[in-house]
Scaffold this motif. Structure first.
Motif, mmCIF file in Angstrom:
data_model
loop_
_atom_site.group_PDB
_atom_site.id
_atom_site.type_symbol
_atom_site.label_atom_id
_atom_site.label_comp_id
_atom_site.label_asym_id
_atom_site.label_seq_id
_atom_site.Cartn_x
_atom_site.Cartn_y
_atom_site.Cartn_z
ATOM 1 N N SER A 296 -3.154 -65.969 -83.050
ATOM 2 C CA SER A 296 -3.621 -66.506 -81.777
ATOM 3 C C SER A 296 -5.091 -66.866 -81.847
ATOM 4 N N ASP B 20 3.897 -65.786 -71.030
ATOM 5 C CA ASP B 20 2.843 -65.458 -70.075
ATOM 6 C C ASP B 20 1.959 -64.341 -70.604
ATOM 7 N N ASP B 21 2.600 -63.260 -71.035
ATOM 8 C CA ASP B 21 1.824 -62.119 -71.513
ATOM 9 C C ASP B 21 1.024 -62.467 -72.756
ATOM 10 N N TYR B 22 1.580 -63.361 -73.562
ATOM 11 C CA TYR B 22 0.865 -63.776 -74.775
ATOM 12 C C TYR B 22 -0.386 -64.552 -74.400
ATOM 13 N N LEU B 23 -0.233 -65.497 -73.470
ATOM 14 C CA LEU B 23 -1.385 -66.316 -73.091
ATOM 15 C C LEU B 23 -2.436 -65.502 -72.350
ATOM 16 N N HIS B 24 -1.987 -64.534 -71.536
ATOM 17 C CA HIS B 24 -2.957 -63.709 -70.808
ATOM 18 C C HIS B 24 -3.576 -62.639 -71.683
ATOM 19 N N GLY B 25 -3.100 -62.517 -72.924
ATOM 20 C CA GLY B 25 -3.679 -61.525 -73.825
ATOM 21 C C GLY B 25 -3.137 -60.127 -73.627
ATOM 22 N N PHE B 26 -2.047 -60.006 -72.855
ATOM 23 C CA PHE B 26 -1.543 -58.648 -72.623
ATOM 24 C C PHE B 26 -0.927 -58.050 -73.882
ATOM 25 N N GLU C 50 -1.631 -58.466 -77.064
ATOM 26 C CA GLU C 50 -2.574 -57.909 -78.047
ATOM 27 C C GLU C 50 -3.225 -56.638 -77.526
ATOM 28 N N LYS C 51 -3.420 -56.540 -76.207
ATOM 29 C CA LYS C 51 -3.962 -55.299 -75.662
ATOM 30 C C LYS C 51 -2.925 -54.176 -75.794
ATOM 31 N N ALA D 180 2.617 -63.339 -83.927
ATOM 32 C CA ALA D 180 1.979 -64.234 -82.963
ATOM 33 C C ALA D 180 0.544 -63.793 -82.675
ATOM 34 N N ILE D 181 0.317 -62.483 -82.615
ATOM 35 C CA ILE D 181 -1.045 -61.990 -82.370
ATOM 36 C C ILE D 181 -1.963 -62.408 -83.515
ATOM 37 N N LEU E 23 6.399 -68.400 -79.797
ATOM 38 C CA LEU E 23 5.076 -68.208 -79.195
ATOM 39 C C LEU E 23 4.046 -69.080 -79.899
ATOM 40 N N GLY E 24 3.335 -69.865 -79.117
ATOM 41 C CA GLY E 24 2.292 -70.709 -79.692
ATOM 42 C C GLY E 24 2.790 -72.048 -80.191
#
Lengths: 237, 224, 211
Positions: free
Chosen positions: B224, B74-80, B82-83, B220-221, B154-155
């Motif tokens: 992406s 979830d956090d990966y898809l929402h971009g959390f 990488e932030k 994973a980042i 992831l991915g």
């Protein structure tokens, strides 16, 4: 030495040069080993001719285990130095290791039928080999699970390293589990107390399996290198 | 570091409390699996209590494993993620907080209904405390392994089943020693050695899993 | 590097080449981003605008060449330079409210809440993100740039299509915000299709699509 070999062009040259020699050595040692194993070596006084399965079973088991170790080493080199050749080597080793693990399981089961009377026994060694087989399966499915094939290389390498750390622990716990549930009721295959008449064909066959393994890995690596080169040419033109 | 860890943990906690249905459905899944055993093995209470410990372990594992791919996805898809890489603390801190929260959220409800389950399959409640300890230790290690697997997939395509395929072989030592502790409980032999081994495995997993999760999240980042 | 040096450092690209999935994205790129400057990346889809921003944000490693800050190797994720990458996906959790998301980011990066609500996020502050429109989420994302700390002045802003979903009122607010930021010595790099901040005479970098 490592850097010298790690250049893909040089690697390709050397590999294609030594491959024919290896093939000859492999054929000769395989022939000699099979002659020793099937004709010269004596049948076991308890197991009869069924003991000859050992000459395939034990070398495969050694190879399956050592190819997982090699997979871990290649993955380590790939993770640290990001060398593409290490990744190609790892990708070439994985299916072959899986094959040897499967061969070990199948021959183990074939061997088990005349000795134990059943096709499968939850023996410590066989169980650890089954787990090793699943480690290989996990590695292969992870490295092929991504839409871009090269994307899977690093996750799979990390997994191989985790597996290498985990494997001795699995072995240890399976042994412990096995001694708890079946206290030493099963004969131990290929122990140290093996007669030289059996040891010699075993070692010869192990050597020829080893060479065979190297031949296939090198061939696969050359193929993957050519494939890579081909795609690069296509994307340039 | 500890402050940021707490921040991450609080964030996870708020997210999981906003998704109570996830927790409840996992709990329901656990109970359903437990219900399957009497139906398949037969209702004989002696047989059930003999296998009881193993059944509890299997049901607990099978009910948590499908959740592992959700750990970071979830956090990966929402971009959390990488932030979060721009925060002062390394991503391992985030991963550790996430795993801890996930572990608590999945394990505590399980422990709450465990006495009920134990009575239903005829396990003596006097061993409940020790069983709970071994289960907690096992699920803790499992969560860390799940974190590793979740970071790696992831991915990927069909990440859920893949994560399960990766986790289960890795978790064999945990399940073996956990069940042995349970068997020792029933046979009233000392379970301390098994518990110690499980603690040792959990501690070494903490040391191992956090850098590995950090590595795989970073990887994973990049892709992406 | 001390923070006063950081404030005036120039970020430069020397011969930067990027391959992704065996495909060349750009080759031998030489760029300079000085402080107090706005830079606009232009180019068709697939030219590598987002990739360039993500390189500077530290997400993508470059295949070749060097990225440096005042002559020293620049590693974005290890540097003390505060970096804000505002681009899709924004990193908000859909189940939490806008206020919650924003305050979490503020506390994780040790910033305090803004005083001036320039993007009018108060209107939907208590709603969960999943109920917001794209423009509203964009406004919330840009509000992160308003969070305060004494080091925000020198921050590097990487904005990916910030104005594509904004209405004209908030576009104006964005332009004012960028203008103030570069006047205090900040750096702004924007990937945009629509014109932005033309009165500030931005450095325009034209990226070309590769076949």
């Amino acid at each position: 030495m490592f850097n010298y070999l790690a250049n893909p062009t040089r690697f390709r040259k050397i590999a294609s040069f030594i491959l024919p020699f290896l093939e000859v050595i492999c054929l000769l040692s395989l022939g000699y080993g099979l002659y020793l194993a099937l004709l010269v070596s004596p049948a076991d006084y308890q197991q009869g001719d069924a003991v000859r399965i050992m000459y395939v079973h034990v070398p495969s088991a050694w190879l399956a285990l050592s190819s997982y170790l090699l997979l871990g080493i290649c993955s380590f080199f790939f993770l640290i130095w990001r060398h593409p050749l290490a990744e190609i080597a790892a990708r070439s080793i994985a299916p072959i290791g899986t094959g040897f693990a499967a061969l070990t399981l199948i021959t183990g089961s074939l061997w088990g039928k005349p000795i134990w009377g059943v096709w499968w026994v939850w023996d410590g060694r066989l169980t650890s080999m089954l787990v090793l087989f699943f480690f290989f399966i996990g590695y292969i499915s992870l490295s092929n699970a991504f839409d871009r094939s090269e994307r899977g290389a690093r996750p799979a390498a990390i997994l191989a390293l985790v597996g290498c750390i985990n494997l001795p622990i699995v072995k240890f716990s399976v042994d412990w589990w096995h001694t708890l549930h079946q206290p030493a009721s099963i004969m131990r295959s290929g122990g140290i107390s093996i007669d030289t008449a059996m040891l010699w064909p075993l070692l010869t066959l192990f050597f020829s399996f080893q060479i065979f393994f190297i031949i296939i890995v090198l061939t696969r690596m050359l193929t993957l290198l050519n494939e890579l080169k081909y795609f690069k040419q296509i994307s340039r033109s | 570091m500890i402050l940021i860890f707490c921040q991450y943990f609080l964030r996870e906690f708020e997210i999981s409390t906003s998704q109570v249905t996830d927790i409840l459905s996992q709990l329901g899944f656990f109970m359903l699996i437990m219900m399957l055993f009497p139906l398949t093995l037969g209702p004989n209470p002696n047989k059930l209590s003999e296998y009881g410990i193993a059944l509890v372990w299997i049901a607990a594992f099978v009910s948590v494993v499908p959740a592992y791919d959700r750990l970071f996805t979830d956090d990966y898809l929402h971009g959390f993620i990488e932030k979060a890489a721009h925060n002062d603390q390394p991503l391992g801190c985030y991963a550790a907080a996430k795993c801890l929260c996930f572990f608590l959220v999945t394990t505590i409800p399980l422990l709450i209904i465990l006495p009920v389950i134990c009575t239903m399959i005829g396990l003596n409640l006097s061993i409940f405390f020790e069983l709970a300890i071994s289960l907690v230790l096992g699920l803790f290690g499992m969560t860390l392994l799940g974190g590793i697997a979740s970071g790696l997939v992831l991915g990927a395509r069909r990440a859920a089943i893949l994560a399960a395929v990766l986790v289960l072989p890795l978790s064999l030592p945990i399940i073996i020693f956990g069940c042995m502790a349970g068997i020792a409980l029933i046979e009233t032999t000392p379970i301390k050695p098994y518990i110690s081994i499980m603690i040792a495995m959990d501690l070494s997993l903490i040391v191992l899993a956090i850098p590995i999760m950090q590595l795989s999240l970073k990887n994973a980042i990049e892709n992406s | 590097m001390s923070s006063s040096e950081l404030a005036h450092a120039t970020l430069s690209f020397t011969n930067v080449t990027l391959f992704r999935a065996n495909k060349l994205i750009f080759k031998n790129l030489n760029l300079n981003f000085s402080s107090g400057e706005i830079c606009i990346l232009n180019g068709p889809n697939g030219a590598g605008k987002t990739s360039l921003l993500r390189i500077i944000a530290g997400y993508i490693p470059i295949s070749n060449g060097m990225m440096s800050l005042n002559g020293q190797m620049f590693e974005p994720l290890k540097s003390h330079l505060p970096i804000w990458y505002i681009g899709h996906p924004f990193g908000f959790h859909p189940n939490l409210s806008a206020a919650k998301n924003l305050s979490q980011i503020a506390s994780m990066r040790r910033l305090s809440m803004f005083d001036e609500d320039r993007f009018n996020v108060i209107d939907f502050f208590q709603q969960p993100i999943r109920t917001l429109s794209t423009g509203q989420i964009q406004r919330l994302a840009l509000s992160q740039l308003l969070l305060k700390s004494n080091r925000q002045k020198e921050a590097l802003w990487l904005l990916d299509e910030p104005n594509s979903t904004l209405d004209s009122l908030h576009c104006l607010a964005l332009e004012t915000l960028i203008e103030e930021h570069i006047k205090t010595g900040g750096r702004v790099i924007v990937a945009a299709h629509q014109p932005l901040c033309e009165h500030l005479s931005p450095q325009i970098i034209q990226l070309e699509a590769k076949p």
